[in-house]
Design an enzyme around this catalytic site. Structure first.
Site, PDB file in Angstrom:
ATOM      1  N   HIS A 371       0.823  -1.213   0.000  1.00 20.47           N
ATOM      2  CA  HIS A 371       0.000   0.000   0.000  1.00 20.47           C
ATOM      3  C   HIS A 371       0.854   1.259   0.000  1.00 20.47           C
ATOM      4  O   HIS A 371       0.543   2.249  -0.644  1.00 20.47           O
ATOM      5  CB  HIS A 371      -0.912  -0.019   1.222  1.00 20.47           C
ATOM      6  CG  HIS A 371      -1.906  -1.120   1.132  1.00 20.47           C
ATOM      7  ND1 HIS A 371      -2.720  -1.483   2.155  1.00 20.47           N
ATOM      8  CD2 HIS A 371      -2.190  -1.952   0.117  1.00 20.47           C
ATOM      9  CE1 HIS A 371      -3.476  -2.489   1.779  1.00 20.47           C
ATOM     10  NE2 HIS A 371      -3.163  -2.792   0.545  1.00 20.47           N
ATOM     11  N   ARG A 514      -7.689  -4.524 -20.797  1.00 20.18           N
ATOM     12  CA  ARG A 514      -7.338  -5.941 -20.889  1.00 20.18           C
ATOM     13  C   ARG A 514      -8.033  -6.654 -19.743  1.00 20.18           C
ATOM     14  O   ARG A 514      -7.985  -6.177 -18.603  1.00 20.18           O
ATOM     15  CB  ARG A 514      -5.821  -6.120 -20.749  1.00 20.18           C
ATOM     16  CG  ARG A 514      -5.413  -7.574 -20.847  1.00 20.18           C
ATOM     17  CD  ARG A 514      -3.920  -7.731 -20.746  1.00 20.18           C
ATOM     18  NE  ARG A 514      -3.442  -7.506 -19.390  1.00 20.18           N
ATOM     19  CZ  ARG A 514      -2.164  -7.524 -19.044  1.00 20.18           C
ATOM     20  NH1 ARG A 514      -1.240  -7.742 -19.954  1.00 20.18           N
ATOM     21  NH2 ARG A 514      -1.793  -7.328 -17.804  1.00 20.18           N
ATOM     22  N   ASP A 637       5.838 -11.139 -22.389  1.00 22.30           N
ATOM     23  CA  ASP A 637       5.599 -12.580 -22.321  1.00 22.30           C
ATOM     24  C   ASP A 637       6.073 -13.294 -23.586  1.00 22.30           C
ATOM     25  O   ASP A 637       6.707 -14.340 -23.512  1.00 22.30           O
ATOM     26  CB  ASP A 637       4.113 -12.864 -22.081  1.00 22.30           C
ATOM     27  CG  ASP A 637       3.771 -12.786 -20.606  1.00 22.30           C
ATOM     28  OD1 ASP A 637       4.520 -13.393 -19.810  1.00 22.30           O
ATOM     29  OD2 ASP A 637       2.798 -12.114 -20.240  1.00 22.30           O
ATOM     30  N   CYS A 684       2.475  -3.448 -27.044  1.00 24.25           N
ATOM     31  CA  CYS A 684       2.352  -2.830 -25.725  1.00 24.25           C
ATOM     32  C   CYS A 684       3.298  -3.436 -24.700  1.00 24.25           C
ATOM     33  O   CYS A 684       3.167  -3.195 -23.506  1.00 24.25           O
ATOM     34  CB  CYS A 684       0.911  -2.876 -25.224  1.00 24.25           C
ATOM     35  SG  CYS A 684       0.297  -4.536 -24.994  1.00 24.25           S
TER      36      CYS A 684
HETATM   37  C1  PEP Z   1       3.355  -8.308 -22.096  1.00 21.42           C
HETATM   38  O1  PEP Z   1       3.390  -9.496 -21.808  1.00 21.42           O
HETATM   39  O2  PEP Z   1       4.153  -7.779 -22.914  1.00 21.42           O
HETATM   40  C2  PEP Z   1       2.347  -7.420 -21.489  1.00 21.42           C
HETATM   41  C3  PEP Z   1       2.178  -6.179 -21.900  1.00 21.42           C
HETATM   42  O3  PEP Z   1       1.633  -7.926 -20.462  1.00 21.42           O
HETATM   43  P1  PEP Z   1       2.168  -7.991 -18.940  1.00 21.42           P
HETATM   44  O4  PEP Z   1       3.473  -7.255 -18.900  1.00 21.42           O
HETATM   45  O5  PEP Z   1       1.103  -7.374 -18.121  1.00 21.42           O
HETATM   46  O6  PEP Z   1       2.321  -9.458 -18.734  1.00 21.42           O
HETATM   47 MG    MG Z   2       1.843 -10.348 -20.604  1.00 25.82          MG
END
Ligand code: PEP
Ligand code: MG
Length: 757
Positions: A371, A514, A637, A684
């Site tokens: 927090h 998302r 990922d 992203c």
């Molecule tokens: C990613 O995997 O690039 C992504 C934007 O998702 P996160 O970082 O939230 O896993």
């Molecule tokens: Mg991801």
């Protein structure tokens, strides 16, 4: 015959005796007197003396067995002066069979030490700082062994404990001394909020001493408790009212939860019961606090630990009210700007300092969802968590560098480092001011290509960054963060409220939500989740959503309601096959139908996308593209799965570079397939926010990039200096090379062609 210290049993016996002294009664001076007596006897030395550091780099003889008693508090040596001063200056032990023939020997007639030939001394160290020197001396030419030096060093640690308590010398007096004998130290932790700061350290409220444990009048103590609780609650209400200046945001939820704890009857009842058992109010609070703490130690769930920390924060606060030193009064003597060091901290405690300028925060505990970290982000304070022993290794007044970007703390850095950090901080301020001037400048390349720069967000407060950065919209709203700071799963109304706030604050700019990407390491306390060996590839994201459709349905329902008549953008995380997408989409359709049936307004249109994070999807693109409205690449990922390389493992952080032939080939293919299918493509993952990587992405054909707010300025600067066609030509030349990394070549190219990275 007993064995002398230096043997294992002798050392153990000596330490036991020292422990008894530390735990026993008497003033600090009396304890130190006893310690030197025992050490002299156990180490079979005629002399044992303790020198303690005073202000102005002076070592004062504080206690001795063997030297003349009248020398105590009279004999003083500057750091660097004589053998003892030399030990303090170098912070290293010294053992000499014939000390008097050493060129640095400084004879002090008042001590009567001329008859002692051999000398062994060690620094009294704490957190790299020399608090004094501990010395033994013998008449004979004695050759001290390595084991004996080690024993004396261990004893010096006990003396350090005594000195650090501040009973021998006021700690501020020690903190004011500069220079010799203080070693620079680097501590590492985890990054809770990026940024860089340098300034004087302030230790967050040293623990209050409880003067009286046993109560004389229980009824009076209960009354005191009642008053203190009322005063504390009132102060918290005020604190929260002041916090409104920060605007709306998840930090508000955190503070409201905290207020709820303060109003919790069970907690106050436990304290009252402890008073009835005979304790003073202070001791009762302490008892309940300790019980809570020992329970906390058994909890592994980081989220629940945060809750316990809130309670601990409240206990500290209550004790301050009981002692008549409410928190705001405590902060009166603080320097105008400082770095705060704490074992753990509650969100409201940080708010107490809000009127002051906290430049950085270092915590021994803490996690990204702590927090206090969430509130610190609202203030834009760099924070490093899990810094072991921070509160014992850093003293109030130490100069400290908080390097939030690299999760490191530099204590007492050299003048050289201090200056270079200050220059970096200054350069950042200047650069930030420059990026501010670019806010309304169009992200168009030199050869006229328009790039869409979007924001990655996760908290309501991030949405304000839209106008601050001039981003066109939100390309990724990670919905899981708000779920992680609550006690229970937020219901549809609460979720609707949050998403509506986000959309309202975005003022017509598109926001791509998302759906929940929980699981893995983002565990919700209210969702039963078994520990997994391989959480990144485990039960997470859409897999949970499809297995627990009620959760996904509620979230989608809230998103539809929040959108009202606006266009709704939704994307699903970790999709691995078409069937999963179809299943998720069917749930969304169900919710749209339900909304229509209820007679509620429907979004003007609903755009549905997929996060491309699982490599299997790469070979299903034509079929996928037929079904989706947009495709968003999550390189964080995707790259970890492509290289089988855990994104969270610091040992692997530099093992592979995404700027390499296979990744470029993959991106080329993606751009071409998406273009052929007419599906908008965006990126992203973290790559999009790194100027050189963004340069490559644009040259490969990406036109939409979504990134953290602080990346918009640097990426826009790069975009405006970029000749896309020229970089694309260069990539055609070098893109297929089997190098480990193409980065050095690309950096050189950018440098030679005036591309601002
Ligand atoms: C990613 O995997 O690039 C992504 C934007 O998702 P996160 O970082 O939230 O896993
Ligand atoms: Mg991801």
């Amino acid at each position: 015959m007993t064995e002398a210290a230096g043997s294992v049993s002798g050392t153990r016996r000596l330490l036991r005796r020292l422990r008894d002294i530390m735990a026993g009664s008497g003033s600090a001076q009396e304890r130190l007197d006893r310690i030197v007596r025992i050490v002299a006897a156990e180490m079979v030395a005629e002399v044992c003396s303790a020198y303690v550091m005073r202000a102005g780099e002076v070592l004062e003889l504080f206690a001795t067995e063997g030297l003349r008693p009248e020398a105590v508090h009279r004999t003083r040596l500057r750091v660097g002066e004589g053998l003892v001063g030399g030990i303090a200056a170098t912070a290293r032990p010294l053992a000499l069979a014939d000390a008097q023939s050493h060129p640095d020997f400084a004879y002090r007639p008042e001590t009567g030490e001329e008859i002692y030939h051999s000398l062994m001394g060690v620094p009294i160290l704490r957190g790299g700082r020399v608090l004094g020197v501990l010395v033994v001396q013998n008449r004979t030419l004695r050759h001290y062994t390595e084991d004996e030096i080690e024993v004396l060093q261990t004893i010096a640690m006990v003396v350090a404990e005594l000195a650090a308590r501040g009973d021998l010398v006021n700690p501020l007096e020690i903190a004011q001394s500069q220079g010799g004998g203080m070693l620079p130290v680097r501590l590492v932790g985890i990054r809770l909020n990026p940024g860089l700061a340098v300034g004087p350290a302030v230790l967050h409220r040293p623990r209050l001493l409880i003067r009286q444990v046993v109560a004389e009048d229980a009824a009076a103590e209960i009354e005191r408790l009642r008053h203190a609780v009322a005063a504390m609650r009132e102060a918290i209400d005020e604190l929260i009212a002041t916090g409104r200046g920060l605007g709306a945001g998840e930090h508000r939820d955190v503070l409201e939860t905290y207020r709820m704890f303060a109003a919790d009857r069970g907690w106050v009842r436990r304290i009252s019961d402890a008073i009835r058992s005979g304790l003073t109010a202070e001791a009762a609070v302490q008892k309940v606090r300790d019980e809570t703490r020992s329970r906390m130690m058994q909890v592994t769930d980081p989220y629940l630990r945060e809750r316990f920390l809130d309670l601990e924060d409240l206990a500290n606060r209550l004790q301050q009210h009981l002692s008549g030193q409410p928190p705001s009064a405590v902060s009166a003597e603080l320097p105008p700007e400082f770095i705060l060091i704490a074992r753990a901290m509650g969100p409201a405690e940080l708010m107490d300092y809000a009127g002051r300028r906290i430049m950085g925060l270092v915590l021994e505990e803490g996690s990204p969802t702590a927090h206090v970290a969430i509130v610190a982000r609202a203030f834009d304070i760099p924070v490093i968590g899990r810094v072991e022993d921070a509160t014992s290794r850093i003293e109030t007044g130490d100069t400290v560098v908080v390097d939030g970007d690299h999760a490191q703390v530099l204590i007492r850095p050299s003048e050289h480092i201090r200056q270079s950090v200050a220059a970096t901080v200054e350069a950042r301020v200047r650069r930030r001011a420059f990026y501010d001037t670019l806010r309304s400048a169009a992200p168009v390349t030199r050869d006229g290509i328009e790039i869409k720069l979007l924001l990655n967000a996760g908290l309501l407060i991030d949405v304000a960054q839209l106008s601050a950065t001039g981003a066109e919209g939100i390309g990724l709203f990670r919905t899981e963060l708000p779920f992680m700071i609550r006690d229970t799963f937020p219901n549809v109304e609460e979720q609707t409220d949050l998403y509506r706030h986000v959309l309202d604050q975005a003022e017509g700019r598109a926001v791509v939500f998302r759906t929940l990407d929980i699981g893995g390491d983002k565990v919700l306390p209210y969702l039963h989740h078994a520990v997994e060996d391989n959480p990144a590839m485990g039960w997470r994201a859409i897999r949970i959503g499809l297995d627990r459709p009620a959760m996904l349905r509620q979230q989608l329902r809230a998103l539809i309601r929040a959108a009202g008549r606006r266009t709704l953008y939704v994307k699903f995380p970790m999709i691995a096959e078409i069937a999963e997408f179809e299943h998720a989409r069917a749930i969304l359709d169900l919710e749209l139908a339900r909304t229509a049936k209820e007679g509620r307004v429907l979004p003007a249109s609903t755009k549905i996308g997929v996060m491309l994070e699982v490599p299997a999807l790469l070979w299903q693109l034509p079929a996928l593209c037929e079904r989706i409205d947009f495709l968003s690449i999550g390189t964080n990922d995707l790259v970890q799965f492509l290289f089988a390389c855990d994104r969270g493992n610091p040992r692997l952080a530099d093992r592979y570079d995404p700027l390499c032939a296979p990744v470029l080939a993959l991106f080329r293919e993606l751009v071409s397939q998406a273009a052929a299918a007419g599906v908008p493509l965006s990126m992203c993952g973290e790559m999009a926010g790194n100027p050189i990587e963004a340069m490559v992405l644009i040259a490969l054909g990406f036109r939409t990039l979504s990134m953290a707010a602080n990346a918009i300025g640097p990426v826009k600067t790069m975009v405006r200096s970029l000749d896309t066609a020229a970089v694309a030509g260069y990539l055609d030349e070098i893109g297929d090379r089997p190098d480990h990394s193409l980065r050095p070549k690309l950096e050189a190219y950018a440098r030679d062609h005036g591309i601002l990275l």
